[in-house]
Design a protein around this motif. Sequence first.
Motif, PDB file in Angstrom:
ATOM      1  N   SER A   1       0.819  -1.217   0.000  1.00  0.00           N
ATOM      2  CA  SER A   1       0.000   0.000   0.000  1.00  0.00           C
ATOM      3  C   SER A   1       0.854   1.268   0.000  1.00  0.00           C
ATOM      4  CB  SER A   1      -0.917   0.020   1.228  1.00  0.00           C
ATOM      5  OG  SER A   1      -0.198   0.337   2.420  1.00  0.00           O
ATOM      6  N   LEU A   2       2.160   1.135   0.191  1.00  0.00           N
ATOM      7  CA  LEU A   2       3.040   2.298   0.256  1.00  0.00           C
ATOM      8  C   LEU A   2       3.231   2.921  -1.125  1.00  0.00           C
ATOM      9  CD1 LEU A   2       5.741   0.883   2.714  1.00  0.00           C
ATOM     10  CD2 LEU A   2       3.964   2.561   3.235  1.00  0.00           C
ATOM     11  N   PRO A   3       3.615   4.206  -1.171  1.00  0.00           N
ATOM     12  CA  PRO A   3       3.797   4.891  -2.464  1.00  0.00           C
ATOM     13  C   PRO A   3       4.827   4.186  -3.350  1.00  0.00           C
ATOM     14  CG  PRO A   3       3.723   6.486  -0.686  1.00  0.00           C
ATOM     15  CD  PRO A   3       3.772   5.134  -0.043  1.00  0.00           C
ATOM     16  N   ARG A   4       4.626   4.321  -4.638  1.00  0.00           N
ATOM     17  CA  ARG A   4       5.519   3.699  -5.608  1.00  0.00           C
ATOM     18  C   ARG A   4       6.608   4.683  -6.019  1.00  0.00           C
ATOM     19  NH1 ARG A   4       3.009  -0.669  -8.359  1.00  0.00           N
ATOM     20  NH2 ARG A   4       3.527   0.015 -10.464  1.00  0.00           N
ATOM     21  N   PRO A   5       7.788   4.172  -6.295  1.00  0.00           N
ATOM     22  CA  PRO A   5       8.896   5.065  -6.670  1.00  0.00           C
ATOM     23  C   PRO A   5       8.767   5.580  -8.094  1.00  0.00           C
ATOM     24  CG  PRO A   5       9.591   2.784  -6.824  1.00  0.00           C
ATOM     25  CD  PRO A   5       8.211   2.762  -6.231  1.00  0.00           C
ATOM     26  N   ALA A   6       9.544   6.619  -8.385  1.00  0.00           N
ATOM     27  CA  ALA A   6       9.594   7.140  -9.751  1.00  0.00           C
ATOM     28  C   ALA A   6      10.257   6.134 -10.684  1.00  0.00           C
ATOM     29  CB  ALA A   6      10.354   8.459  -9.781  1.00  0.00           C
ATOM     30  N   GLY A   7      11.149   5.318 -10.149  1.00  0.00           N
ATOM     31  CA  GLY A   7      11.830   4.321 -10.958  1.00  0.00           C
ATOM     32  C   GLY A   7      12.681   3.414 -10.101  1.00  0.00           C
ATOM     33  N   VAL A   8      13.156   2.349 -10.709  1.00  0.00           N
ATOM     34  CA  VAL A   8      13.976   1.339 -10.033  1.00  0.00           C
ATOM     35  C   VAL A   8      15.261   1.134 -10.826  1.00  0.00           C
ATOM     36  CG1 VAL A   8      14.125  -1.097  -9.361  1.00  0.00           C
ATOM     37  CG2 VAL A   8      11.965   0.152  -9.070  1.00  0.00           C
ATOM     38  N   ILE A   9      16.391   1.163 -10.124  1.00  0.00           N
ATOM     39  CA  ILE A   9      17.674   0.798 -10.718  1.00  0.00           C
ATOM     40  C   ILE A   9      17.990  -0.616 -10.245  1.00  0.00           C
ATOM     41  CG2 ILE A   9      20.097   1.396 -11.011  1.00  0.00           C
ATOM     42  CD1 ILE A   9      18.239   3.595 -11.939  1.00  0.00           C
ATOM     43  N   PHE A  10      18.103  -1.555 -11.184  1.00  0.00           N
ATOM     44  CA  PHE A  10      18.317  -2.960 -10.837  1.00  0.00           C
ATOM     45  C   PHE A  10      19.750  -3.350 -11.162  1.00  0.00           C
ATOM     46  CE2 PHE A  10      17.962  -7.495 -10.748  1.00  0.00           C
ATOM     47  CZ  PHE A  10      16.904  -7.764  -9.889  1.00  0.00           C
ATOM     48  N   LEU A  11      20.503  -3.702 -10.109  1.00  0.00           N
ATOM     49  CA  LEU A  11      21.884  -4.151 -10.299  1.00  0.00           C
ATOM     50  C   LEU A  11      21.881  -5.648 -10.597  1.00  0.00           C
ATOM     51  CD1 LEU A  11      23.821  -2.305  -7.438  1.00  0.00           C
ATOM     52  CD2 LEU A  11      23.298  -1.520  -9.757  1.00  0.00           C
ATOM     53  N   ASP A  12      22.286  -6.001 -11.793  1.00  0.00           N
ATOM     54  CA  ASP A  12      22.304  -7.405 -12.201  1.00  0.00           C
ATOM     55  C   ASP A  12      23.663  -8.023 -11.914  1.00  0.00           C
ATOM     56  OD1 ASP A  12      19.872  -8.498 -13.365  1.00  0.00           O
ATOM     57  OD2 ASP A  12      20.014  -6.865 -14.812  1.00  0.00           O
TER      58      ASP A  12
END
Length: 205
Positions: free
Chosen positions: A121-132
């Motif tokens: 239910s928490l706010p969603r981020p503007a974006g996600v940086i995924f370290l592979d």
Amino acid sequence: MSAPDFWVLLGTDYCGKSSVLAELAARTGPVQPMSYDPALLPGDYGALAALPNALVAARAGRHSPEYVMALLNVAVAYLWDRVATAPPGRTPLLDSYYYKILVKCRLLGLTGGPWQDHWRSLPRPAGVIFLDVPPGTAWLRSGGGALLNAMEHYGPTAGEESFTRFQRDLRTGLLDEVRGLRVEHVPAGQGIAATADHVLRAMKE
């Protein structure tokens, strides 16, 4: 809850998040890293430093799943406390947010209580940086399993097979949780400074 503009740095275990966040914290720039990693905690949040040991005891079966998840919620609440006090003009970059906690709980059979619904239910981020990072590289970074805790592998005993299988399922679960968000993938093998630069470029773009 009103959410400021924030991003999430995400990845499986031993992907290098803490090193990248520490690199960004050492710079004067537009990003404000925020992590519940004990090495990156401000002095007035010392109680969180005891969380890893408490979780190991919990996973050993000495505490209920509800208690374990309540402990994990402290880490999520900490991030929001830090976001609320972020310096003006700096974009918060949150370490994993609730995503990694939620997926690990599911993989390890930790259920019960209101926590999963609350986290979603928490706010969603503007974006996600995924370290592979490949599981084999992560295994080496863990000292061949010597540094693993009970929430980084399947089963009671750490081994390369149980670690690799857990990390692959963790990656799948994480990407499923952030589906629909802007996700920027950053490949392994660039070095800490170059990876930090890549993160900054992705957030800016």
